[in-house]
Design a protein around this motif. Structure first.
Motif, PDB file in Angstrom:
ATOM      1  N   VAL A 142      -0.263   9.171  -9.989  1.00 41.46           N
ATOM      2  CA  VAL A 142       0.921   8.319  -9.946  1.00 41.46           C
ATOM      3  C   VAL A 142       0.574   7.073 -10.769  1.00 41.46           C
ATOM      4  CG1 VAL A 142       2.573   7.073  -8.513  1.00 41.46           C
ATOM      5  CG2 VAL A 142       1.511   9.188  -7.655  1.00 41.46           C
ATOM      6  N   ALA A 143       1.066   7.050 -11.996  1.00 44.39           N
ATOM      7  CA  ALA A 143       0.764   5.933 -12.910  1.00 44.39           C
ATOM      8  C   ALA A 143       1.744   5.948 -14.073  1.00 44.39           C
ATOM      9  CB  ALA A 143      -0.676   6.041 -13.425  1.00 44.39           C
ATOM     10  N   PRO A 144       2.128   4.814 -14.575  1.00 42.98           N
ATOM     11  CA  PRO A 144       1.895   3.518 -13.969  1.00 42.98           C
ATOM     12  C   PRO A 144       2.692   3.417 -12.669  1.00 42.98           C
ATOM     13  CG  PRO A 144       3.439   3.301 -15.784  1.00 42.98           C
ATOM     14  CD  PRO A 144       2.974   4.727 -15.772  1.00 42.98           C
ATOM     15  N   ALA A 145       2.071   2.893 -11.646  1.00 43.56           N
ATOM     16  CA  ALA A 145       2.732   2.751 -10.346  1.00 43.56           C
ATOM     17  C   ALA A 145       3.212   1.307 -10.195  1.00 43.56           C
ATOM     18  CB  ALA A 145       1.777   3.118  -9.221  1.00 43.56           C
ATOM     19  N   THR A 146       4.509   1.143 -10.100  1.00 48.26           N
ATOM     20  CA  THR A 146       5.090  -0.195  -9.991  1.00 48.26           C
ATOM     21  C   THR A 146       4.902  -0.776  -8.590  1.00 48.26           C
ATOM     22  OG1 THR A 146       7.232   0.700  -9.361  1.00 48.26           O
ATOM     23  CG2 THR A 146       6.857   0.309 -11.740  1.00 48.26           C
ATOM     24  N   PHE A 147       5.146  -2.048  -8.486  1.00 45.84           N
ATOM     25  CA  PHE A 147       5.129  -2.761  -7.207  1.00 45.84           C
ATOM     26  C   PHE A 147       6.034  -2.042  -6.202  1.00 45.84           C
ATOM     27  CE2 PHE A 147       7.082  -6.146  -4.578  1.00 45.84           C
ATOM     28  CZ  PHE A 147       5.959  -6.720  -4.008  1.00 45.84           C
ATOM     29  N   ASN A 148       7.228  -1.707  -6.635  1.00 47.40           N
ATOM     30  CA  ASN A 148       8.204  -1.044  -5.777  1.00 47.40           C
ATOM     31  C   ASN A 148       7.673   0.311  -5.299  1.00 47.40           C
ATOM     32  OD1 ASN A 148      10.709  -0.979  -4.469  1.00 47.40           O
ATOM     33  ND2 ASN A 148      11.670   0.124  -6.157  1.00 47.40           N
ATOM     34  N   THR A 149       7.166   1.115  -6.213  1.00 45.07           N
ATOM     35  CA  THR A 149       6.686   2.447  -5.853  1.00 45.07           C
ATOM     36  C   THR A 149       5.488   2.375  -4.919  1.00 45.07           C
ATOM     37  OG1 THR A 149       7.568   3.479  -7.839  1.00 45.07           O
ATOM     38  CG2 THR A 149       5.706   4.584  -6.792  1.00 45.07           C
ATOM     39  N   VAL A 150       4.525   1.515  -5.208  1.00 45.32           N
ATOM     40  CA  VAL A 150       3.348   1.380  -4.345  1.00 45.32           C
ATOM     41  C   VAL A 150       3.772   1.026  -2.922  1.00 45.32           C
ATOM     42  CG1 VAL A 150       1.299  -0.050  -3.885  1.00 45.32           C
ATOM     43  CG2 VAL A 150       1.717   0.846  -6.195  1.00 45.32           C
ATOM     44  N   ASN A 151       4.658   0.057  -2.788  1.00 47.85           N
ATOM     45  CA  ASN A 151       5.086  -0.363  -1.454  1.00 47.85           C
ATOM     46  C   ASN A 151       5.911   0.708  -0.755  1.00 47.85           C
ATOM     47  OD1 ASN A 151       3.783  -2.884  -1.445  1.00 47.85           O
ATOM     48  ND2 ASN A 151       5.400  -3.730  -2.728  1.00 47.85           N
ATOM     49  N   GLN A 152       6.824   1.358  -1.477  1.00 53.59           N
ATOM     50  CA  GLN A 152       7.608   2.433  -0.856  1.00 53.59           C
ATOM     51  C   GLN A 152       6.703   3.563  -0.385  1.00 53.59           C
ATOM     52  OE1 GLN A 152      10.427   3.451  -3.933  1.00 53.59           O
ATOM     53  NE2 GLN A 152      11.971   2.064  -3.124  1.00 53.59           N
ATOM     54  N   TRP A 153       5.751   3.942  -1.213  1.00 52.96           N
ATOM     55  CA  TRP A 153       4.826   5.025  -0.881  1.00 52.96           C
ATOM     56  C   TRP A 153       4.028   4.680   0.376  1.00 52.96           C
ATOM     57  CZ3 TRP A 153       0.492   6.554  -4.880  1.00 52.96           C
ATOM     58  CH2 TRP A 153      -0.164   7.717  -4.471  1.00 52.96           C
ATOM     59  N   ALA A 154       3.449   3.495   0.417  1.00 57.49           N
ATOM     60  CA  ALA A 154       2.643   3.094   1.568  1.00 57.49           C
ATOM     61  C   ALA A 154       3.473   3.018   2.845  1.00 57.49           C
ATOM     62  CB  ALA A 154       1.973   1.753   1.292  1.00 57.49           C
ATOM     63  N   LEU A 155       4.729   2.640   2.713  1.00 58.27           N
ATOM     64  CA  LEU A 155       5.607   2.534   3.875  1.00 58.27           C
ATOM     65  C   LEU A 155       6.299   3.853   4.227  1.00 58.27           C
ATOM     66  CD1 LEU A 155       7.186  -0.940   3.047  1.00 58.27           C
ATOM     67  CD2 LEU A 155       5.551  -0.432   4.889  1.00 58.27           C
ATOM     68  N   GLY A 156       6.134   4.875   3.386  1.00 54.79           N
ATOM     69  CA  GLY A 156       6.756   6.170   3.654  1.00 54.79           C
ATOM     70  C   GLY A 156       8.241   6.206   3.371  1.00 54.79           C
ATOM     71  N   LEU A 157       8.710   5.369   2.460  1.00 47.30           N
ATOM     72  CA  LEU A 157      10.132   5.329   2.088  1.00 47.30           C
ATOM     73  C   LEU A 157      10.330   6.252   0.891  1.00 47.30           C
ATOM     74  CD1 LEU A 157      10.610   1.477   2.409  1.00 47.30           C
ATOM     75  CD2 LEU A 157      11.060   3.243   4.123  1.00 47.30           C
TER      76      LEU A 157
END
Length: 191
Positions: free
Chosen positions: A81-96
């Motif tokens: 998963v790259a480039p991983a944006t701020f939005n994607t990193v946070n959504q992924w970690a939160l399970g959204l």
């Protein structure tokens, strides 16, 4: 390993504009590449999508498949998963998992598919407290997070250098992740 299928999952950060070169590099390394993009990244690359599909031999996906329809990609051996944006990193970690890229990555954790991510954020986003927490969450979940001096370091806002995004670091790391996940020869003593 019978199949070396790599899901290359890109987000809407400027380095994604060089994704065709990354696909070629991965293919030279022996990967069968399936390209997934966030909706905005797909929009940015809209004119290139037919060529990217020809290059990979697979449809470029930016949306979930329709339930009950067959998958158009072979099963993944690993994913980047790259480039991983701020939005994607946070959504992924939160399970959204509204986006296909995030949904696949979230499910891949549970399936034990080797995962590598390399964020691409500016220094202002990097200072947001949720970002560090999200990187830690993904790392604890088994995702190899490439962030810091040996991989990607944030630039000041507006001073990005997309041509220096260390794609080779991500491709090397995914090869290492697959090798580490591979079972050893039968009868071999654990190391």
């Amino acid at each position: 390993m019978a199949s070396r299928v790599l899901y290359l999952l890109g987000c809407a950060a400027p380095p994604v504009l060089r994704i065709a070169e990354v696909v070629r590099s991965a293919q030279r390394a022996g990967w069968d590449v399936c390209l997934g993009l966030t909706p905005t990244a797909a929009h940015w690359l809209e004119e290139q999508l037919p060529e990217l599909e020809r290059q990979t031999g697979h449809p470029v996906r930016s949306r979930y498949k329709v339930p009950g329809h067959p998958d158009v990609w072979p099963p993944a051996a690993a994913a980047v998963v790259a480039p991983a944006t701020f939005n994607t990193v946070n959504q992924w970690a939160l399970g959204l998992t509204e986006k296909f890229v995030v949904g696949f990555a979230a499910e891949a954790i549970g399936k034990g598919i080797p995962l590598v991510t390399m964020p691409c954020v500016n220094a202002a986003y990097a200072r947001h407290p949720q970002f560090a927490h999200s990187l830690e969450t993904l790392s604890r979940a088994g995702v190899r997070v490439l962030y810091g001096a040996e991989s990607f370091t944030p630039n000041p806002p507006g001073e990005g250098r997309p041509d220096t995004f260390p794609w080779e670091c991500a491709l090397t790391a995914v090869g290492e992740a697959v090798a580490a996940a591979a079972p050893g020869p039968r009868g071999a003593a654990p190391e």
